[in-house]
Design a protein around this motif. Structure first.
Motif, PDB file in Angstrom:
ATOM      1  N   LYS A 350       0.815  -1.219   0.000  1.00 30.80           N
ATOM      2  CA  LYS A 350       0.000   0.000   0.000  1.00 30.80           C
ATOM      3  C   LYS A 350       0.848   1.269   0.000  1.00 30.80           C
ATOM      4  O   LYS A 350       0.324   2.357  -0.219  1.00 30.80           O
ATOM      5  CB  LYS A 350      -0.935   0.006   1.219  1.00 30.80           C
ATOM      6  CG  LYS A 350      -1.881  -1.171   1.284  1.00 30.80           C
ATOM      7  CD  LYS A 350      -2.786  -1.242   0.069  1.00 30.80           C
ATOM      8  CE  LYS A 350      -3.777  -2.395   0.153  1.00 30.80           C
ATOM      9  NZ  LYS A 350      -4.639  -2.491  -1.055  1.00 30.80           N
ATOM     10  N   GLY A 351       2.157   1.113   0.240  1.00 26.99           N
ATOM     11  CA  GLY A 351       3.050   2.250   0.222  1.00 26.99           C
ATOM     12  C   GLY A 351       3.954   2.260  -0.986  1.00 26.99           C
ATOM     13  O   GLY A 351       3.729   2.986  -1.952  1.00 26.99           O
ATOM     14  N   LEU A 352       4.980   1.409  -0.977  1.00 20.63           N
ATOM     15  CA  LEU A 352       5.991   1.422  -2.030  1.00 20.63           C
ATOM     16  C   LEU A 352       5.432   1.066  -3.398  1.00 20.63           C
ATOM     17  O   LEU A 352       5.705   1.744  -4.395  1.00 20.63           O
ATOM     18  CB  LEU A 352       7.127   0.466  -1.666  1.00 20.63           C
ATOM     19  CG  LEU A 352       7.882   0.759  -0.358  1.00 20.63           C
ATOM     20  CD1 LEU A 352       8.986  -0.267  -0.155  1.00 20.63           C
ATOM     21  CD2 LEU A 352       8.452   2.168  -0.361  1.00 20.63           C
ATOM     22  N   VAL A 353       4.641  -0.009  -3.484  1.00 19.49           N
ATOM     23  CA  VAL A 353       4.093  -0.431  -4.779  1.00 19.49           C
ATOM     24  C   VAL A 353       3.058   0.568  -5.273  1.00 19.49           C
ATOM     25  O   VAL A 353       3.081   0.983  -6.443  1.00 19.49           O
ATOM     26  CB  VAL A 353       3.476  -1.843  -4.672  1.00 19.49           C
ATOM     27  CG1 VAL A 353       2.739  -2.202  -5.967  1.00 19.49           C
ATOM     28  CG2 VAL A 353       4.561  -2.882  -4.384  1.00 19.49           C
ATOM     29  N   ALA A 354       2.156   0.988  -4.380  1.00 23.28           N
ATOM     30  CA  ALA A 354       1.107   1.920  -4.797  1.00 23.28           C
ATOM     31  C   ALA A 354       1.683   3.254  -5.263  1.00 23.28           C
ATOM     32  O   ALA A 354       1.143   3.894  -6.179  1.00 23.28           O
ATOM     33  CB  ALA A 354       0.127   2.152  -3.649  1.00 23.28           C
ATOM     34  N   ALA A 355       2.809   3.672  -4.672  1.00 20.81           N
ATOM     35  CA  ALA A 355       3.426   4.941  -5.046  1.00 20.81           C
ATOM     36  C   ALA A 355       4.359   4.802  -6.243  1.00 20.81           C
ATOM     37  O   ALA A 355       4.910   5.798  -6.715  1.00 20.81           O
ATOM     38  CB  ALA A 355       4.192   5.516  -3.859  1.00 20.81           C
ATOM     39  N   GLY A 356       4.550   3.590  -6.727  1.00 24.08           N
ATOM     40  CA  GLY A 356       5.395   3.377  -7.891  1.00 24.08           C
ATOM     41  C   GLY A 356       6.872   3.267  -7.587  1.00 24.08           C
ATOM     42  O   GLY A 356       7.705   3.268  -8.500  1.00 24.08           O
ATOM     43  N   VAL A 357       7.237   3.158  -6.329  1.00 24.13           N
ATOM     44  CA  VAL A 357       8.653   3.048  -5.951  1.00 24.13           C
ATOM     45  C   VAL A 357       9.184   1.647  -6.255  1.00 24.13           C
ATOM     46  O   VAL A 357      10.336   1.479  -6.669  1.00 24.13           O
ATOM     47  CB  VAL A 357       8.838   3.390  -4.457  1.00 24.13           C
ATOM     48  CG1 VAL A 357      10.284   3.193  -4.026  1.00 24.13           C
ATOM     49  CG2 VAL A 357       8.382   4.820  -4.181  1.00 24.13           C
ATOM     50  N   VAL A 358       8.343   0.634  -6.028  1.00 25.43           N
ATOM     51  CA  VAL A 358       8.720  -0.762  -6.254  1.00 25.43           C
ATOM     52  C   VAL A 358       7.665  -1.403  -7.152  1.00 25.43           C
ATOM     53  O   VAL A 358       6.459  -1.178  -6.966  1.00 25.43           O
ATOM     54  CB  VAL A 358       8.821  -1.530  -4.915  1.00 25.43           C
ATOM     55  CG1 VAL A 358       9.000  -3.025  -5.153  1.00 25.43           C
ATOM     56  CG2 VAL A 358       9.977  -0.982  -4.072  1.00 25.43           C
ATOM     57  N   ASP A 359       8.093  -2.173  -8.123  1.00 27.40           N
ATOM     58  CA  ASP A 359       7.167  -2.897  -8.994  1.00 27.40           C
ATOM     59  C   ASP A 359       6.682  -4.168  -8.292  1.00 27.40           C
ATOM     60  O   ASP A 359       7.474  -4.886  -7.668  1.00 27.40           O
ATOM     61  CB  ASP A 359       7.840  -3.280 -10.309  1.00 27.40           C
ATOM     62  CG  ASP A 359       8.162  -2.070 -11.163  1.00 27.40           C
ATOM     63  OD1 ASP A 359       7.424  -1.066 -11.068  1.00 27.40           O
ATOM     64  OD2 ASP A 359       9.156  -2.119 -11.921  1.00 27.40           O
ATOM     65  N   LYS A 360       5.390  -4.430  -8.430  1.00 26.55           N
ATOM     66  CA  LYS A 360       4.816  -5.628  -7.817  1.00 26.55           C
ATOM     67  C   LYS A 360       5.436  -6.875  -8.431  1.00 26.55           C
ATOM     68  O   LYS A 360       5.574  -6.981  -9.656  1.00 26.55           O
ATOM     69  CB  LYS A 360       3.296  -5.649  -7.996  1.00 26.55           C
ATOM     70  CG  LYS A 360       2.588  -6.644  -7.075  1.00 26.55           C
ATOM     71  CD  LYS A 360       1.085  -6.477  -7.186  1.00 26.55           C
ATOM     72  CE  LYS A 360       0.333  -7.404  -6.236  1.00 26.55           C
ATOM     73  NZ  LYS A 360       0.525  -7.030  -4.821  1.00 26.55           N
ATOM     74  N   PHE A 361       5.844  -7.813  -7.566  1.00 27.29           N
ATOM     75  CA  PHE A 361       6.455  -9.090  -7.926  1.00 27.29           C
ATOM     76  C   PHE A 361       7.847  -8.933  -8.547  1.00 27.29           C
ATOM     77  O   PHE A 361       8.344  -9.836  -9.222  1.00 27.29           O
ATOM     78  CB  PHE A 361       5.547  -9.901  -8.858  1.00 27.29           C
ATOM     79  CG  PHE A 361       4.184 -10.158  -8.281  1.00 27.29           C
ATOM     80  CD1 PHE A 361       4.028 -10.574  -6.961  1.00 27.29           C
ATOM     81  CD2 PHE A 361       3.038  -9.981  -9.048  1.00 27.29           C
ATOM     82  CE1 PHE A 361       2.767 -10.805  -6.420  1.00 27.29           C
ATOM     83  CE2 PHE A 361       1.769 -10.217  -8.510  1.00 27.29           C
ATOM     84  CZ  PHE A 361       1.639 -10.632  -7.192  1.00 27.29           C
ATOM     85  N   SER A 362       8.486  -7.776  -8.323  1.00 25.38           N
ATOM     86  CA  SER A 362       9.873  -7.590  -8.741  1.00 25.38           C
ATOM     87  C   SER A 362      10.792  -8.222  -7.697  1.00 25.38           C
ATOM     88  O   SER A 362      10.347  -8.710  -6.647  1.00 25.38           O
ATOM     89  CB  SER A 362      10.183  -6.108  -8.886  1.00 25.38           C
ATOM     90  OG  SER A 362      10.093  -5.458  -7.629  1.00 25.38           O
TER      91      SER A 362
END
Length: 403
Positions: A350-362
């Motif tokens: 809800k933080g890093l992925v939602a903000a685009g900092v980390v790609d989901k399942f990377s």
């Protein structure tokens, strides 16, 4: 006469934490489903979403779902098992002189472990319902008012216990022993209030009824703010005592009780934010959520480091976890690890992925997820270790009064 006993036969209300820890672990397994199973259009995954992923997904996803199901079932069972055992034991305990002694000491606040565990059980049952009951979402609007009534009753119980304690210590001078306040044990009432608050926040996030959402927002705010105020006051007074007298060894794990409180307050905020967005068109940004969760996670890391340092210097783990000594307060060690696991999942998704900092399942995604899962399984091992220590067959003689 004497008889062989278990450590748990010397009852303390802190044994409600055995139920609490198991309930928290059931939530950690639900987090797998919540974060890794698609559930478009609904805030949480239901049995239908999980079944669809199980029957159409690959072997890795199927294995994850089966393990999550097994984990939820196992720890909800243990949660209810130890809750029932505690309620029965507490009913007997309150008829003893030991209960009266406890009621007139600093340890009176340990009774708030009871509403804390009850609120966790309500949350655990809801998680189990979502995971295992087909069609539950079709009647969920009828369940939310019932859940709020249940949380309301638990909240009133917690407020009554806290009120009795505060009325006694604030109206009679000298009855609160500041020299024995050298731990964060007095934060347990704040923990209980926050658990009630996060329970009230669930309908705020999931209901489509404006009245239900509004009531849930107000009541969850009340209990969460009350928890925060109580936590701050209790922590300041306790830290002053610890600076003067050192930290009480058996209560050392309470130094990390702020960790689960932060996770609960974070989930409350996220639920309220979703309710405000979906029902009242109040919009926040993913970056704001990321920063908010990062701040709370920072607080958690600070107190984990502090608690770990003190416990290591005191030799707590060697004595009470790996050694032969037992203390019901050892179950307080489970809560920070469970809370950290859950918080990392929210911070990541809800933080890093939602903000685009980390790609989901990377790769980075799975590294952070792995830390959360490691913390989760360490707490599973700790729970089974403590259960064997406290509820297994004992080898210490216990005096039994003649009838």
């Amino acid at each position: 006469m004497t008889t062989l006993s278990r450590p748990a036969d010397s009852y303390s209300p802190l044994y409600f934490l055995a139920s609490l820890g198991a309930g928290g672990l059931s939530v950690t397994f639900f987090m797998w489903l919540f974060m890794w199973v698609p559930h478009a259009g609904i805030p949480v995954p239901t049995f239908e979403h999980i079944w669809a992923a199980l029957t159409t997904g690959g072997p890795l996803q199927q294995g994850m779902i089966l393990l999550a199901w097994a984990g939820i079932a196992t720890f909800v069972f243990l949660n209810l098992k130890y809750l029932i055992w505690n309620l029965r034991s507490f009913a007997r305990f309150r008829k003893t002189q030991a209960f009266e002694t406890l009621r007139n000491s600093n340890a009176e606040t340990t009774i708030t472990a009871m509403p804390l565990a009850m609120a966790m059980s309500i949350n655990g049952l809801f998680v189990a319902g979502l995971a295992f009951v087909p069609g539950l979402w079709s009647i969920v609007e009828y369940l939310f008012p019932l859940a709020m009534v249940a949380f309301g009753l638990v909240g009133l119980l917690a407020l009554n216990i806290i009120g009795d304690f505060l009325a006694r210590v604030l109206t009679k001078g000298g009855v609160f022993d500041m020299t024995a306040n050298n731990s964060f044990a007095q934060l347990l009432p704040a923990f209980a209030l926050s658990m009630v608050g996060v329970g009230f926040a669930a309908p705020a996030a999931m209901s489509h009824n404006t009245v239900t959402v509004g009531i849930a927002l107000v009541l969850s705010t009340f209990f969460s703010v009350a928890a925060a105020v109580y936590m701050i006051v209790a922590a300041i007074t306790a830290f002053n005592s610890m600076l003067h007298h050192g930290t009480a060894k058996e209560s050392g794990p309470t130094l990390m009780v702020i960790v689960p409180i932060m996770t609960i307050l974070a989930i409350t905020f996220l639920r309220q934010s979703h309710g405000l967005h979906a029902t009242f068109e109040v919009h926040g940004t993913p970056a704001e959520t990321m920063i908010f969760l990062s701040r709370l996670l920072t607080i958690q890391v600070i107190f984990l480091l502090l608690g770990g340092l003190v416990l290591r210097r005191q030799g707590y783990f060697a004595d009470f976890v790996l050694g032969s000594r037992t203390s019901p307060g050892s179950y307080a060690l489970v809560c920070p690890g469970v809370a950290l696991s859950v918080m990392l999942q929210f911070w990541l998704n809800k933080g890093l992925v939602a903000a685009g900092v980390v790609d989901k399942f990377s790769v980075a995604f799975w590294v952070v997820s792995a830390i959360a899962v490691v913390a989760q399984f360490l707490m599973i091992a700790l729970v089974f270790r403590l259960n064997r220590q406290h509820f297994g067959k004992g080898n210490q003689p216990l005096a039994v009064p003649a009838e």
